[in-house]
Design a protein around this motif. Structure first.
Motif, mmCIF file in Angstrom:
data_model
loop_
_atom_site.group_PDB
_atom_site.id
_atom_site.type_symbol
_atom_site.label_atom_id
_atom_site.label_comp_id
_atom_site.label_asym_id
_atom_site.label_seq_id
_atom_site.Cartn_x
_atom_site.Cartn_y
_atom_site.Cartn_z
ATOM 1 N N ALA A 581 0.823 -1.210 0.000
ATOM 2 C CA ALA A 581 0.000 0.000 0.000
ATOM 3 C C ALA A 581 0.855 1.256 0.000
ATOM 4 O O ALA A 581 0.476 2.276 -0.580
ATOM 5 N N VAL A 582 2.028 1.188 0.652
ATOM 6 C CA VAL A 582 2.918 2.351 0.705
ATOM 7 C C VAL A 582 3.380 2.741 -0.698
ATOM 8 O O VAL A 582 3.637 3.916 -0.980
ATOM 9 N N ILE A 583 3.474 1.739 -1.573
ATOM 10 C CA ILE A 583 3.869 2.029 -2.951
ATOM 11 C C ILE A 583 2.893 3.020 -3.581
ATOM 12 O O ILE A 583 3.296 3.927 -4.322
ATOM 13 N N SER A 584 1.608 2.838 -3.270
ATOM 14 C CA SER A 584 0.627 3.778 -3.819
ATOM 15 C C SER A 584 0.844 5.174 -3.254
ATOM 16 O O SER A 584 0.595 6.174 -3.934
ATOM 17 N N LEU A 585 1.321 5.261 -1.995
ATOM 18 C CA LEU A 585 1.645 6.567 -1.424
ATOM 19 C C LEU A 585 2.786 7.219 -2.188
ATOM 20 O O LEU A 585 2.770 8.422 -2.455
ATOM 21 N N ILE A 586 3.804 6.424 -2.513
ATOM 22 C CA ILE A 586 4.955 6.954 -3.259
ATOM 23 C C ILE A 586 4.506 7.427 -4.639
ATOM 24 O O ILE A 586 4.900 8.501 -5.106
ATOM 25 N N VAL A 587 3.665 6.605 -5.280
ATOM 26 C CA VAL A 587 3.136 6.999 -6.593
ATOM 27 C C VAL A 587 2.337 8.297 -6.456
ATOM 28 O O VAL A 587 2.444 9.205 -7.290
ATOM 29 N N GLY A 588 1.531 8.381 -5.379
ATOM 30 C CA GLY A 588 0.780 9.611 -5.138
ATOM 31 C C GLY A 588 1.692 10.798 -4.929
ATOM 32 O O GLY A 588 1.422 11.898 -5.404
ATOM 33 N N GLY A 589 2.807 10.579 -4.208
ATOM 34 C CA GLY A 589 3.778 11.648 -3.993
ATOM 35 C C GLY A 589 4.404 12.123 -5.295
ATOM 36 O O GLY A 589 4.600 13.325 -5.508
ATOM 37 N N ILE A 590 4.706 11.173 -6.168
ATOM 38 C CA ILE A 590 5.256 11.544 -7.481
ATOM 39 C C ILE A 590 4.229 12.357 -8.263
ATOM 40 O O ILE A 590 4.567 13.323 -8.961
ATOM 41 N N GLY A 591 2.961 11.969 -8.117
ATOM 42 C CA GLY A 591 1.897 12.735 -8.772
ATOM 43 C C GLY A 591 1.842 14.161 -8.246
ATOM 44 O O GLY A 591 1.673 15.107 -9.015
ATOM 45 N N VAL A 592 1.999 14.319 -6.930
ATOM 46 C CA VAL A 592 2.027 15.655 -6.339
ATOM 47 C C VAL A 592 3.175 16.469 -6.926
ATOM 48 O O VAL A 592 3.019 17.635 -7.294
ATOM 49 N N MET A 593 4.347 15.842 -7.023
ATOM 50 C CA MET A 593 5.510 16.537 -7.554
ATOM 51 C C MET A 593 5.272 16.972 -9.007
ATOM 52 O O MET A 593 5.580 18.112 -9.378
ATOM 53 N N ASN A 594 4.708 16.084 -9.810
ATOM 54 C CA ASN A 594 4.470 16.418 -11.215
ATOM 55 C C ASN A 594 3.482 17.571 -11.354
ATOM 56 O O ASN A 594 3.686 18.506 -12.141
ATOM 57 N N ILE A 595 2.395 17.493 -10.584
ATOM 58 C CA ILE A 595 1.386 18.553 -10.662
ATOM 59 C C ILE A 595 1.954 19.879 -10.163
ATOM 60 O O ILE A 595 1.677 20.948 -10.729
ATOM 61 N N MET A 596 2.774 19.831 -9.117
ATOM 62 C CA MET A 596 3.371 21.065 -8.609
ATOM 63 C C MET A 596 4.354 21.653 -9.615
ATOM 64 O O MET A 596 4.463 22.875 -9.737
ATOM 65 N N LEU A 597 5.071 20.802 -10.347
ATOM 66 C CA LEU A 597 5.954 21.305 -11.403
ATOM 67 C C LEU A 597 5.141 22.014 -12.487
ATOM 68 O O LEU A 597 5.540 23.056 -13.004
ATOM 69 N N VAL A 598 3.986 21.418 -12.819
ATOM 70 C CA VAL A 598 3.094 22.062 -13.797
ATOM 71 C C VAL A 598 2.589 23.390 -13.231
ATOM 72 O O VAL A 598 2.507 24.395 -13.941
ATOM 73 N N SER A 599 2.251 23.377 -11.944
ATOM 74 C CA SER A 599 1.757 24.595 -11.300
ATOM 75 C C SER A 599 2.803 25.704 -11.342
ATOM 76 O O SER A 599 2.478 26.872 -11.583
ATOM 77 N N VAL A 600 4.063 25.349 -11.096
ATOM 78 C CA VAL A 600 5.145 26.335 -11.173
ATOM 79 C C VAL A 600 5.214 26.940 -12.573
ATOM 80 O O VAL A 600 5.367 28.151 -12.752
ATOM 81 N N THR A 601 5.091 26.082 -13.585
ATOM 82 C CA THR A 601 5.141 26.549 -14.973
ATOM 83 C C THR A 601 3.977 27.497 -15.258
ATOM 84 O O THR A 601 4.155 28.543 -15.891
ATOM 85 N N GLU A 602 2.785 27.126 -14.795
ATOM 86 C CA GLU A 602 1.600 27.951 -15.048
ATOM 87 C C GLU A 602 1.686 29.293 -14.330
ATOM 88 O O GLU A 602 1.146 30.293 -14.813
ATOM 89 N N ARG A 603 2.349 29.322 -13.202
ATOM 90 C CA ARG A 603 2.344 30.524 -12.363
ATOM 91 C C ARG A 603 3.700 31.223 -12.359
ATOM 92 O O ARG A 603 4.041 31.939 -11.421
ATOM 93 N N THR A 604 4.450 31.012 -13.433
ATOM 94 C CA THR A 604 5.765 31.634 -13.524
ATOM 95 C C THR A 604 5.669 33.157 -13.455
ATOM 96 O O THR A 604 6.477 33.821 -12.808
ATOM 97 N N ASN A 605 4.662 33.704 -14.125
ATOM 98 C CA ASN A 605 4.520 35.158 -14.129
ATOM 99 C C ASN A 605 4.261 35.684 -12.714
ATOM 100 O O ASN A 605 4.809 36.708 -12.309
ATOM 101 N N GLU A 606 3.432 34.955 -11.954
ATOM 102 C CA GLU A 606 3.169 35.345 -10.564
ATOM 103 C C GLU A 606 4.461 35.338 -9.743
ATOM 104 O O GLU A 606 4.698 36.243 -8.935
#
Length: 701
Positions: A581-606
């Motif tokens: 089950a912890v593996i799913s947590l790690i996968v979820g964490g990677i998902g958080v990292m990917n989405i946050m990287l996208v968020s940084v890109t979207e909010r670069t101007n900010e």
């Protein structure tokens, strides 16, 4: 005293024609001015006050594929305290690049830029941010407002990073907006304002900290004539108070209001002269921040709250993306908590079942240990006296000798092969079993070899199916009659239970003398005191029996070892499944990292805007790290809620076979785990955001 500054002269092989802006400005030049816009050889620049910005040999180049484009060529320029300077030139002449370098948003490729006597090259990112925060105010051509917060909060952002106290900055932000005609728009968001209104908000933000230097990129470009006049009046008032004003503009009428004009063409300064508005001043601006700063800790808390607020606004603005980001965390936390709870429930169920055999008990059985050749033919070594000797020890609560026999049992017309157990008077206390009806054996039953019997639920169902209370009935055990004095509670199929064979209990002395005809017992079970280690008691009992017999002709089984084995086994299984089950947590964490990287890109101007108004690298990192942590914490809480829902469903459907038992430890561990995931997987995106170049960030939409 007026100080002349030499102007950079381009190579003679590349004559620079006078552009339209310079021609338009000739009408505003004083007749006796020694500066000209057409002939660089006669161009001079004069200024008042002390030099606060000094550029020497500034070159700025940009990579374009495999080539390098030079935007600024050997710029030498001095800006003095209290000047009002207009930088003019055609598009692509390098005006904005020069302003970015002056405002410490960009770094020169070569040359030296000194601000307040300090070389900008020797300042780190946070020191440059401090300069922008404390000394500069920016008026951007494209407004660069933060879309998720109100006009008032947009204006107040520089003061948050400068540590201005809350009441002062709110009052000042409202006053600035009111002075610019936006008193009724203080709580409006940028998308609720017109272009001109947004530009006025940008002007108010630039004036918020009352910086020594105001850098304005087309400050009236999006304003109507009246609003433009009001902005210029504010800039002139600031100039009168000793502020240095630097404008980039295409408007010759606006440039003509400046005291000094610097014209660029193709990256060279082709003219630098004073206008008829030039006035010498030694006045220096008073600090607005002075006396209104919070303590270092108070300022940190303010910035933390600002980051927290912006994180919540970003999550609210992108609800679906936030939910999808949480999904992996929700599933992982719910799986881990549910599996741990199910493991604990199963463990307790098994331990409850073995409790029917006695808790914290030691069983001593007749017969040589396994592997001893005498085991096959010599197993009549254990006696009731051995049990009594053990029962006399201070660490023993009670002892029950036991002998077993199989016999045909009959009641009226019903006859069935049954198990006959000879037990001691303390049998029920030792094993933890309970009576449903009747009573147990006493000391007199043992000493008189009474023919009283206790039956289990199987025997009651077999011999007395239609009789609610069989107490007093007589059954025949082989040829020995026995009177029923008790009925045991039903065993629900726990550990060691026999669900089919009727079991009859009699005093062990009765079974030995009347049924088996022997003087030996098969085993005895000793109940150990709770304050004594079972392993220590086991060793002591073994030594006692071995001393009595002179050899080890018996075997010992410790129920605690069974408990420990079950606990370790179920714990290992729970850990194994939880690891999956912890593996799913790690996968979820990677998902958080990917989405946050996208968020940084979207909010670069900010990010660029915040850096421009003085945000430190830690402020930017803090904001995105808090957002990642909030996503994971919220996901963790939803995961725990889902785990409780799953547990309730299992408890309802599984009945007594499956139980989910949650412990505070597993819930706290899940919460901590989700927080750590936010920290670990949010760090890289937050770090990337903090390392962005302010100019590049501002240029992205």
């Amino acid at each position: 005293m007026i100080e002349d500054t030499a102007m950079t002269i381009p190579p003679a092989s590349k004559p620079l024609p006078k552009d339209d802006t310079a021609q338009d400005l000739e009408q505003y030049m004083p007749a006796d001015s020694s500066a000209t816009t057409a002939n660089p050889e006669h161009s001079t620049s004069s200024a008042s006050g002390q030099p606060i910005m000094q550029l020497s040999g500034i070159i700025r180049e940009f990579a374009a594929g495999e080539q390098t484009i030079r935007v600024l060529h050997d710029i030498d320029l001095t800006i003095n305290q209290g000047e009002m300077v207009a930088i003019i030139g055609q598009s692509g002449s390098g005006k904005s690049t020069l302003m970015n370098i002056l405002g410490c948003l960009d770094q020169a490729t070569a040359g030296d830029y000194k601000i307040y006597g300090k070389s900008a090259r020797k300042l780190d990112a946070d020191e440059l941010a401090e300069l922008r925060r404390e000394h500069f105010g920016f008026i951007f051509q494209r407004y660069h407002l933060l879309g998720d917060i109100s006009a008032k909060d947009n204006v107040a952002v520089p003061a948050v990073y400068a540590g201005m106290d809350t009441e002062t900055r709110i009052d000042r932000a409202k006053q600035l907006l009111t002075d610019l005609g936006l008193g009724d728009k203080v709580n409006s968001r940028p998308n609720q304002l017109s272009g001109g209104q947004q530009q006025r908000v940008s002007v108010a933000r630039a004036l918020m900290n009352g910086g020594d230097v105001i850098l304005a990129d087309e400050p009236t470009g999006a304003l109507d004539s009246k609003s433009g006049e009001d902005v210029m009046k504010i800039l002139h008032d600031l100039k009168a108070q000793g502020h240095t004003i630097i404008m980039v503009t295409h408007d010759p009428n606006l440039a003509a209001q400046a005291e000094r004009i610097v014209e660029l063409k193709d990256g060279y300064i082709i003219a630098d002269y004073q206008t008829e508005h030039y006035k010498h001043t030694d006045k220096k601006p008073s600090s607005i921040l002075s006396g209104h700063r919070k303590s270092a800790f108070g300022s940190f808390v303010d910035r933390l709250l600002e980051a927290f607020k912006m994180s919540l606004l970003a999550m609210r603005a992108h609800k679906m993306r936030t939910l999808l980001t949480m999904l992996g965390i929700i599933i992982g936390i719910a799986a881990v908590v549910s599996i741990v709870g199910l493991g604990q429930g199963s463990q307790q169920q098994i331990l409850a079942n073995i409790s029917s055999l006695g808790t914290n008990t030691i069983t001593v059985s007749d017969g040589y240990p396994r592997g001893d050749p005498r085991r096959r033919y010599n197993d009549d070594n254990l006696t009731p006296e051995d049990a009594q000797a053990v029962g006399n020890q201070p660490y023993i609560i009670s002892v029950s000798p036991q002998v077993n026999a199989n016999s045909s049992v009959r009641y009226r017309s019903v006859q069935e092969e049954s198990t006959v157990n000879g037990v001691g008077q303390d049998y029920l206390e030792v094993t933890g079993e309970t009576l449903a009806l009747g009573q147990g054996f006493d000391e007199q039953s043992i000493s008189l070899r009474s023919q009283d019997v206790i039956i289990d639920s199987n025997a009651k169902q077999t011999f007395f199916p239609n009789l609610d209370n069989p107490i007093g009935e007589v059954i025949l055990i082989g040829s020995v009659p026995g009177r029923v004095i008790g009925v045991l509670e039903e065993n629900d199929g726990g550990f060691g239970a026999d669900l089919t064979t009727p079991t009859i209990y009699m005093p062990y002395t009765t079974v030995m003398s009347r049924i088996r005809g022997s003087t030996n017992i098969d085993r005895f079970v000793a109940l150990i005191s709770d304050d004594i280690s079972s392993s220590v008691a086991e060793s002591a009992i073994s030594d006692l029996i071995q001393n009595r017999h002179g050899e080890e002709d018996f075997q010992i089984r410790n129920s605690d070892s069974i408990r420990q084995t079950i606990e370790s086994t179920t714990g290992a299984l729970t850990l194994l499944i939880s690891s999956v089950a912890v593996i799913s947590l790690i996968v979820g964490g990677i998902g958080v990292m990917n989405i946050m990287l996208v968020s940084v890109t979207e909010r670069t101007n900010e990010i660029g805007v915040r850096m421009a108004v003085g945000a430190r690298q830690n402020d930017i990192m803090q904001q995105f790290l808090i957002e990642a942590i909030l996503v994971c914490i919220l996901g963790g809480l939803l995961g725990i809620g889902l785990a409780f829902a799953i547990g309730e469903l299992i408890n309802r459907v599984g009945g007594d076979n499956f139980k989910v038992i949650y412990s505070p430890t597993s819930i706290i561990a899940a919460f901590v785990c989700s927080t750590l995931i936010g920290v670990i997987f949010g760090f890289l995106p937050a770090r990337n955001a903090a390392k962005l170049d302010p100019v590049e960030a501002l240029s992205r939409d």
